[in-house]
Design a protein around this motif. Structure first.
Motif, short mmCIF file in Angstrom:
data_model
loop_
_atom_site.label_atom_id
_atom_site.label_comp_id
_atom_site.label_asym_id
_atom_site.label_seq_id
_atom_site.Cartn_x
_atom_site.Cartn_y
_atom_site.Cartn_z
N ILE A 199 0.86 -1.19 0.00
CA ILE A 199 0.00 0.00 0.00
C ILE A 199 0.89 1.23 0.00
CG2 ILE A 199 -1.65 1.32 1.37
CD1 ILE A 199 -2.81 -1.36 2.29
N GLY A 200 0.64 2.11 -0.95
CA GLY A 200 1.43 3.33 -1.05
C GLY A 200 0.56 4.55 -0.87
N VAL A 201 1.10 5.69 -1.25
CA VAL A 201 0.35 6.94 -1.24
C VAL A 201 0.76 7.72 -2.48
CG1 VAL A 201 2.09 8.08 0.20
CG2 VAL A 201 -0.20 9.06 0.02
N CYS A 202 -0.21 8.32 -3.13
CA CYS A 202 0.09 9.22 -4.25
C CYS A 202 -0.06 10.64 -3.71
CB CYS A 202 -0.86 8.98 -5.42
SG CYS A 202 -0.57 10.16 -6.77
N ASN A 203 1.06 11.28 -3.47
CA ASN A 203 1.01 12.65 -2.97
C ASN A 203 1.44 13.66 -4.04
OD1 ASN A 203 3.66 11.79 -2.99
ND2 ASN A 203 4.16 12.49 -0.94
N LEU A 204 1.09 13.34 -5.29
CA LEU A 204 1.40 14.25 -6.39
C LEU A 204 0.45 15.44 -6.44
CD1 LEU A 204 2.13 11.60 -9.17
CD2 LEU A 204 3.80 12.99 -7.93
N CYS A 205 -0.78 15.26 -5.96
CA CYS A 205 -1.73 16.37 -5.94
C CYS A 205 -2.51 16.33 -4.63
CB CYS A 205 -2.66 16.34 -7.16
SG CYS A 205 -4.00 15.14 -7.05
N GLU A 206 -3.47 17.21 -4.49
CA GLU A 206 -4.17 17.36 -3.22
C GLU A 206 -5.12 16.21 -2.91
OE1 GLU A 206 -5.78 21.27 -2.43
OE2 GLU A 206 -4.46 22.15 -3.93
N ALA A 207 -5.40 15.34 -3.87
CA ALA A 207 -6.35 14.26 -3.63
C ALA A 207 -5.80 13.20 -2.69
CB ALA A 207 -6.77 13.63 -4.95
N ILE A 208 -4.49 13.09 -2.56
CA ILE A 208 -3.77 12.13 -1.70
C ILE A 208 -4.39 10.72 -1.75
CG2 ILE A 208 -2.77 13.89 -0.21
CD1 ILE A 208 -4.86 13.19 1.93
N CYS A 209 -4.59 10.20 -2.95
CA CYS A 209 -5.20 8.89 -3.10
C CYS A 209 -4.29 7.79 -2.56
CB CYS A 209 -5.49 8.61 -4.57
SG CYS A 209 -6.72 9.71 -5.28
N GLY A 210 -4.90 6.68 -2.18
CA GLY A 210 -4.17 5.53 -1.68
C GLY A 210 -4.11 4.44 -2.73
N PRO A 211 -2.97 4.23 -3.38
CA PRO A 211 -2.85 3.15 -4.36
C PRO A 211 -2.32 1.86 -3.75
CG PRO A 211 -0.93 4.56 -4.51
CD PRO A 211 -1.80 5.12 -3.40
N VAL A 212 -2.57 0.77 -4.45
CA VAL A 212 -1.93 -0.52 -4.16
C VAL A 212 -0.91 -0.75 -5.27
CG1 VAL A 212 -2.24 -2.99 -3.90
CG2 VAL A 212 -3.97 -1.42 -2.99
N LEU A 213 0.33 -0.99 -4.88
CA LEU A 213 1.43 -1.13 -5.83
C LEU A 213 1.84 -2.59 -5.93
CD1 LEU A 213 3.65 1.83 -4.56
CD2 LEU A 213 1.83 1.92 -6.26
N THR A 214 2.00 -3.06 -7.16
CA THR A 214 2.57 -4.38 -7.39
C THR A 214 4.06 -4.21 -7.63
OG1 THR A 214 0.52 -5.21 -8.34
CG2 THR A 214 2.53 -6.43 -8.84
N ILE A 215 4.87 -4.91 -6.84
CA ILE A 215 6.32 -4.79 -6.91
C ILE A 215 6.89 -6.11 -7.41
CG2 ILE A 215 8.42 -4.15 -5.68
CD1 ILE A 215 6.24 -2.03 -5.48
N GLU A 216 7.65 -6.04 -8.48
CA GLU A 216 8.27 -7.24 -9.04
C GLU A 216 9.75 -6.97 -9.27
OE1 GLU A 216 7.87 -10.30 -12.86
OE2 GLU A 216 6.61 -8.51 -12.71
#
Length: 705
Positions: free
Chosen positions: A10-27
């Protein structure tokens, strides 16, 4: 795909004010997939194109990963090690202070600072340690009227009323485009779904904008409005409410009679003359807002960035107050964050005009001067002239007025340093660039945008990746520069002050967040947040927080600030627009963020969006063809750009996107090949709101072949 080498985080997208919570797949140590996190209580599974591209930024070959030193004679750059870079920056900062005084240092803080925990906890500490009066930021090209009016009316610059979008029945929008931005000074991820929910419960959205924006296209109603005239329409709405006996104020508010007297001149008929919006429509919408069960007015960038932005924000606040929609469900409400930067005094109340800029006498606000004064403070000789510049994650050459002349001024500095991960149109002038780790390599807790959220939530996100052995976090850079600079000063602070600065700057941001949460009263702790990585839902915004939430000395609300009432006299003297005059406005795209992300192939593929938008009637009357390259000229500059005719524009209004103009970067990044020009080569630093905010919208221009 090997299961052992593939994980999800679980990550965070802090590129803009929406501060959405993404799920990242790491390979194999790389991000190979990004999707929205449905368990995030604020973003609810939403992710926008920028969020998907966060993996591209992390792996971007253009991104700087080691300090870079510039050879001015050859305009070439080479990597240097961290000790040499820190010493070089600190030596030059200290030498400037020792020889010319603290105000010979200029500091500019860009938009990304508020999106980085380390910048919020330690970047501000560096600024305070340098103690220069010449501090500037993106605030005065973006949101200063909002913060000033929050300070004047409610007692704190960040006590901003937030639309209760999840429960409102009538959403009145001036100059905002949340379909593209996911909110601004209103953290509202997944706005499209929230709008559909509003409509399903029988709600209504009305948009006033000179362009049929992405938001206007999905609204119940859109009304074209001449740029820079929102104040007349907003004041006319207040006039109507007073005339119909629908305006009232709570018992803890002062100045209602003064407001009624002040808006008496601003009639719907006058508003129609100035704005082009029919008086009958203005009256109807005002009455609908007043009689709606849970209505809210909201204004953003389009009303923040013209010559009467403070009047507009005052009027927006008043519409919510006098209709009974402030501090009530469905209206404009105040948040109750886990870390209360307002109530705890973590961020100061703010102040205005405690001092003025050296050259033009422009007012400071909350310790910052208007960035429209930056160029002249560099280029005008005399005591206090800026000789050394430090930019923290900003690109003012593309984002502030008359950027072309600022570009020239930066080259004349004695020394310049930048904290940034990119060589951009501004940092190319830096003698040293100090690149911090990227967003996926550091812990994050959002101090500001959870304060502006449409729901009370809290989320702590540990770093997704370990930083490289040779990398430094932004907070470590700020700490090292501050302490090294102090050590080289001839006149050092007292030993007690030095020890306090060292202790404060040596605590990690994560440690500070843990201490701040422990001081709070919500029961949210860092331990609980680590156990709930998607975030903790603290519920919907709560009504009836006033007057206790007010930060004024007497806990009373000020309805008629003297600064704004005085500015109404200036507003009343404005003439009708000249026939045939073209007015320039900006626009933003969902696929980029200010001047960033134009070097990301994922976001720049497809149809280009850099053109000058014009209503089809305007090029026709000037014998211009759709798609032709034209010259756009303002008082301060000119650019050459293609025309795109579209009936999404109001006649007499033209639009260029914000954040373009990378060609001056001489091919040093992939973004330099992206077509487009900088709108801020046309915006005028002499056009200002009373707050000192730049008037970037409604700029008079001519367009010729």
């Amino acid at each position: 795909m090997s299961a052992e080498k593939t994980t999800q985080k679980i990550g965070v997208c802090n590129l803009c004010e929406a501060i959405c919570g993404p799920v990242l797949t790491i390979e194999d140590g790389a991000v190979t997939g990004v999707k929205g996190n449905p368990d995030d209580p604020l973003s609810r599974g939403h992710i926008c194109p920028k969020g998907v591209a966060i993996a591209d930024i992390h792996a971007d070959p253009d991104r700087l990963r080691r300090p870079v030193r510039r050879n001015r004679a050859t305009d070439t750059r080479s990597e240097i090690d961290w000790p040499e870079a820190i010493d070089l920056v600190a030596s030059n900062l200290a030498a400037t202070i020792n020889e010319h005084g603290r105000d010979a240092i200029g500091i500019y803080l860009g938009n990304p600072n508020v999106h980085s925990l380390g910048s919020m906890t330690h970047g501000i500490g560096l600024v305070k340690a340098l103690r220069t009066k010449n501090t500037f930021s993106a605030t005065s090209v973006d949101q200063l009227p909002h913060q000033l009016l929050a300070h004047l009316m409610f007692g704190h610059q960040l006590l901003l009323p937030i639309p209760d979008i999840d429960r409102t029945s009538y959403f009145l929008v001036f100059g905002a485009n949340p379909m593209a931005s996911n909110g601004s000074l209103m953290t509202v991820p997944d706005f499209p779904t929230r709008l559909r929910e509003l409509k399903r419960r029988g709600g209504h959205m009305v948009v006033f904008d000179p362009r049929r924006t992405e938001t206007a296209k999905v609204a119940n109603e859109h009304h074209f409005i001449r740029p820079g005239t929102d104040a007349w329409v907003l004041l006319a709405m207040l006039n109507i409410l007073f005339a119909d006996g629908l305006a009232a104020a709570p018992s803890y508010a002062d100045g209602l009679a003064d407001v009624e007297s002040a808006v008496a001149h601003f009639t719907p008929a006058l508003a129609e003359q100035m704005s082009g919006v029919p008086a009958a429509e203005i009256e109807r919408i005002a009455l609908e807002l007043a009689t709606a069960e849970g209505g809210v007015a909201y204004g953003r960038i389009g009303v923040s960035t013209h010559e009467f932005g403070s009047v507009c924000q005052w009027a927006v606040n008043l519409l919510n107050i006098v209709t009974g929609n402030l501090d009530s469900v469905g209206g404009a409400m105040f948040t109750s964050p886990a870390i209360d930067v307002v109530g705890t005094g973590l961020i100061g109340r703010g102040h205005h005009n405690a001092r003025q800029s050296r050259v033009r006498g422009l007012p400071e606000t909350a310790g910052e001067l208007p960035v429209s004064a930056l160029r002249e403070e560099i280029s005008t000789p005399g005591p206090g002239q800026i000789r050394t510049m430090l930019t923290l994650s900003g690109n003012p050459v593309l984002s502030t007025p008359d950027g072309a002349r600022l570009d020239e001024a930066l080259e004349g500095l004695d020394f310049m340093a930048a904290v940034d991960i990119y060589l951009n149109e501004t940092t190319r002038h830096a003698d040293v660039i100090l690149p911090p780790t990227g967003a996926l390599e550091r812990d994050h807790y959002d101090l500001i945008f959870q304060t502006f959220g449409v729901r009370n939530t809290a989320r702590f996100t540990p770093a997704v990746f370990e930083k490289d052995a040779g990398a430094r976090h932004d907070w470590q850079i700020y700490r090292d520069v501050a302490l090294a600079t102090i050590g080289k000063l001839h006149q050092k602070p007292s030993l007690r002050t030095q020890l306090r600065i060292r202790a404060r700057m040596s605590l990690s941001p994560t440690r500070l967040i843990g201490l701040l949460l422990a001081r709070g009263r919500t029961g949210v702790t860092l331990r609980k947040l680590r156990a709930n990585p998607s975030g903790i839902d603290m519920g919907a915004l709560r009504p009836d927080l006033l007057p206790g939430r007010l930060q004024t000395r007497d806990h009373r609300m000020v309805l008629a600030p003297a600064l704004v009432l005085a500015d109404l006299e200036r507003l009343a003297k404005v003439d009708l627009p000249a026939d045939g005059e073209l007015l320039l406005i900006g626009r933003r795209h969902k696929q980029d963020n200010n001047s960033r992300m134009h070097n990301t192939e994922r976001l720049t593929r497809g149809k280009a969006g850099h053109q000058l938008f014009m209503h089809p009637s305007d090029p026709a009357t000037r014998s211009l063809e759709d798609g032709a390259v034209v010259t756009v000229t303002s008082r301060v500059g000119k650019v050459r750009v293609e025309v795109a005719a579209t009936d999404d524009m109001m006649p007499g209004v033209v639009s260029l996107p914000h954040g373009y103009g990378h060609a001056r970067n001489t091919g040093m990044t992939k973004a330099a090949g992206v077509p487009g020009v900088s709108i801020n080569d046309l915006t005028d630093p002499e056009r200002l709101d009373v707050s000192g905010n730049a008037a970037l919208t409604g700029v008079p221009v001519t367009v010729s072949g």
